[in-house]
Scaffold this motif. Structure first.
Motif, mmCIF file in Angstrom:
data_model
loop_
_atom_site.group_PDB
_atom_site.id
_atom_site.type_symbol
_atom_site.label_atom_id
_atom_site.label_comp_id
_atom_site.label_asym_id
_atom_site.label_seq_id
_atom_site.Cartn_x
_atom_site.Cartn_y
_atom_site.Cartn_z
ATOM 1 N N ARG A 139 7.895 46.619 48.147
ATOM 2 C CA ARG A 139 6.666 45.842 48.356
ATOM 3 C C ARG A 139 6.124 45.367 47.007
ATOM 4 N N HIS A 140 5.656 44.132 46.983
ATOM 5 C CA HIS A 140 5.174 43.560 45.713
ATOM 6 C C HIS A 140 3.764 44.075 45.392
ATOM 7 N N THR A 141 3.704 45.168 44.695
ATOM 8 C CA THR A 141 2.416 45.755 44.306
ATOM 9 C C THR A 141 2.251 45.567 42.796
ATOM 10 N N PRO A 142 1.006 45.565 42.312
ATOM 11 C CA PRO A 142 0.815 45.351 40.865
ATOM 12 C C PRO A 142 1.464 46.463 40.034
ATOM 13 N N ALA A 191 8.535 48.958 52.335
ATOM 14 C CA ALA A 191 7.543 49.444 51.358
ATOM 15 C C ALA A 191 8.190 49.822 50.030
ATOM 16 N N TYR A 222 10.088 39.396 43.179
ATOM 17 C CA TYR A 222 8.900 40.023 42.567
ATOM 18 C C TYR A 222 8.522 39.286 41.285
ATOM 19 N N ALA A 225 3.982 56.250 44.708
ATOM 20 C CA ALA A 225 2.766 56.038 45.511
ATOM 21 C C ALA A 225 2.972 56.609 46.912
ATOM 22 N N HIS A 226 4.173 56.432 47.447
ATOM 23 C CA HIS A 226 4.451 56.940 48.797
ATOM 24 C C HIS A 226 4.398 58.469 48.816
ATOM 25 N N LYS A 275 7.385 52.995 41.087
ATOM 26 C CA LYS A 275 5.954 53.034 41.408
ATOM 27 C C LYS A 275 5.739 53.168 42.914
ATOM 28 N N ASN A 276 6.478 52.364 43.695
ATOM 29 C CA ASN A 276 6.325 52.436 45.154
ATOM 30 C C ASN A 276 6.745 53.796 45.696
ATOM 31 N N LEU A 281 8.981 48.798 39.603
ATOM 32 C CA LEU A 281 8.358 48.566 40.925
ATOM 33 C C LEU A 281 8.863 49.618 41.925
ATOM 34 N N ASP A 333 -10.341 53.643 53.047
ATOM 35 C CA ASP A 333 -9.205 54.285 52.384
ATOM 36 C C ASP A 333 -9.676 55.618 51.811
#
Ligand code: ATP
Length: 578
Positions: A319-322, A316, A13, A98-99, A94-95, A91, A410
């Motif tokens: 996962r490389h999300t901002p 997930a 990441y 978000a999930h 956050k993931n 990260l 979305d």
């Protein structure tokens, strides 16, 4: 996915930060080689056996310089390590979050807190420790080569504790992992129960169930104590073994080196270098044992977090999300409008709950600008499911949603202010004041508070409260009646600027007069668009479009006059005979 695959994904990441952090910590861990050699040389100079001829003061100055250099590197290492660690756990958190927001998972609050806090921290530690492992390992190897050059027999004693520690750690690790898991589960059960008891204190009092709840807490606490004691006892026993093995090894080496010194084969400088390095090398043996045990615990943490996503979606988690740490992504209110609102069209929307035939099938409807649309139907006919699927809170298996002619891909990201504002069937309030619950972080200057309060029929209710709008409403609005909670939630929705206001059966706990006033207030604003779930007469009478649902399908829609021709139930809800 295996734990090292999760770790690799996290490392990749921010690979350059990992490399930079790794370089700094490698230097920090290798640094002690230099003062060891300088001290040896200093003592050799004092005893007249010096190899270098730079003198005592120069050696002392060099030692000071090396110490300053190491301090500087440790300071830089602390900065990069904190930054890197935060990126890794940030990260994951956050993931996870978000999930949970995208697809609500059935997880107890206590368990959730533990996953967000401890499991993510465990993963962060594991990655940071890989750098320490490499640094300490290289130091151990370098110093072992130097020590072997001085005395092979003595040096071999360094390896003995290492082998013993690794063997013991391997044997004990399996048990430690199982105990750690049990103690975490027991802690989660206690945290969850405390949360639920606080939230439901009134219900507990009314059921006179205080002593039974306390007995339950007592049982849970005893279980927690039992599992915690086992976990801690095993961990401490393991650490005691590590520490004592090292100490015994050290004693043996000191005894042997004393003998060698007496025989004159061992100089004082060599002895000091040996003891100096020995501390670091034996520290590595301890660290190695802890590192292996920690890796096993990290596997459990990854397994538990990945279980939330399901086996196929485990990727997930990493996962490389901002990770927008400096600036929030886009404020809801600052969303750029796709286009001015004309109509919301839903066609063929289908969602079935997993493993069931219940849900919504092939629902098609159009909400025109300025309309007051009411979705009605019997209990369990699929009204809420239709709304939630439309707003993206539930996934869809078929169909599409178009906003003013543009398809919304979305839905979860799209629906919200300024496009829509929503009051769910069971609103959730925060343990704060009424005002804070209505504003939800907005500035008081941006909201016409007295207007939204009046529209939500809250003016008199608030006037009777001890601190008016500043009244604290208790845990999740515990101090409010069901009808008051519904109206505060409606006020909160009205405080948003939105094209379409969506209300799901929000008047179920209101008395007839309050309900009539509410629908009148809302319907009077004819420039607004409403999508309302209700089977109440006062609401139906104001509708200019009525949608009737039965067993997950839309069975009729049109004006009230039209649908009452084909649906006998509508006449019943209007208070007329079938
Ligand atoms: N998470 C779920 N899993 C499985 N079935 C569900 C789930 N949630 C709701 N259902 C079922 O789906 C059907 C439609 O539920 P929904 O809540 O949409 O009905 P509704 O018309 O809004 O009911 P009400 O008027 O009571 O609010 C019901 O039979 C319900 O039992």
């Amino acid at each position: 996915m295996k734990p090292f695959q999760f770790m690799w994904a996290l490392i990749m990441y921010r690979p350059w930060l990992y490399v930079l952090n790794g370089f700094i910590w490698l230097v920090i861990h290798l640094f002690p080689i230099v003062p060891g050699l300088l001290t040896r040389e200093l003592l050799h100079t004092l005893t007249g056996d010096a190899n270098l001829t730079i003198g005592v003061w120069s050696l002392l100055l060099l030692l000071l310089g090396v110490a300053c250099g190491r301090i500087t590197f440790i300071f830089m290492g602390a900065l990069t390590d904190v930054w890197h660690r935060f990126m890794m756990s940030g990260l994951i958190r956050k993931n996870l979050f978000a999930h949970v927001l995208a697809q609500p998972v059935k997880l107890e609050v206590g368990q959730m807190v533990i996953q967000f806090r401890e499991d993510a921290a465990q993963a962060e530690d594991a990655i940071s420790w890989t750098l320490d492992f490499v640094g300490r390992f290289l130091f151990a190897m370098c110093s072992l080569v130097l020590l072997l050059a001085i005395d092979v027999q003595l040096t071999l004693f360094v390896f003995v504790p290492l082998i013993v520690v690794v063997a013991i750690a391997n044997m004990a690790m399996k048990r430690l992992g199982a105990h750690r898991e049990k103690s975490k589960q027991a802690s989660a059960a206690v945290v969850s129960t405390i949360g639920e008891m606080t939230a439901m204190s009134q219900a507990i009092q009314l059921a006179r169930a205080e002593s039974r709840m306390l007995a339950r807490m007592d049982t849970l606490n005893k279980e927690r104590r039992k599992t915690m004691v086992k976990d801690r006892a095993l961990t401490q026993a393991l650490e005691a073994v590590f520490a004592n093995t090292v100490t015994i090894g050290t004693g043996l080496i000191l005894l042997l080196s004393a003998g060698a010194m007496q025989s004159g084969a061992f100089k004082i400088g060599d002895f000091v270098l040996f003891v100096f390095y020995l501390g670091y090398v034996t520290e590595f043996t301890q660290f190695f044992g802890r590192f292996l045990a920690h890796y096993r615990q990290t596997s459990i943490s990854f397994k538990r977090m990945a279980a939330l996503f399901g086996e196929k979606q485990a990727q997930a988690l990493v996962r490389h999300t901002p990770l927008p740490l400096k600036q929030l992504p886009v404020n809801e209110e600052e969303k750029v409008r796709v286009s001015s609102f004309e109509q919301l069209r839903v066609s063929g929307l289908t969602y079935q709950f997993p493993g069931s035939t219940l849900g919504v099938q092939d629902a098609s409807l159009t909400i025109k600008k300025g309309s007051f649309t009411v979705i009605t139907g019997r209990v369990g006919s699929g009204k809420t499911t239709l709304l939630r699927s439309l707003l993206g809170q539930l996934p869809k298996q078929a169909g599409e949603v178009c906003w003013s002619g543009q398809r919304v891909d979305d839905r979860a990201a799209f629906f919200g202010p300024p496009y829509s504002a929503y009051t769910p069937q069971v609103p959730t309030l925060f343990s704060a004041s009424i005002k804070e619950n209505i504003l939800l972080g907005k500035s008081e200057d941006d909201v016409d508070l007295s207007r939204v309060i009046e529209e939500a029929v809250l003016t008199e209710t608030i006037a009777q409260m001890p601190d008016g709008i500043e009244t604290i409403i208790g845990t999740r609005g515990m101090k409010l009646s069901g009808g008051q909670v519904q109206r505060v939630a409606i006020a909160r929705m009205l405080a948003c600027e939105a094209d379409v206001f969506v209300l799901d059966d929000v008047s179920s706990a209101l008395d007839v007069q309050t309900e009539a006033r509410l629908w009148e207030n809302l319907a009077n604003k004819r420039d607004r668009t409403y999508l309302v779930v209700s089977h109440r007469k006062d609401c139906l009478l104001r509708a200019d479009h009525v949608i009737v649902m039965d067993e997950g399908s839309i069975v009729a829609q049109g004006t009230l006059a039209e649908v009452r021709q084909s649906c006998a139930d509508v006449n019943v809800w209007l208070g007329e005979k079938k």
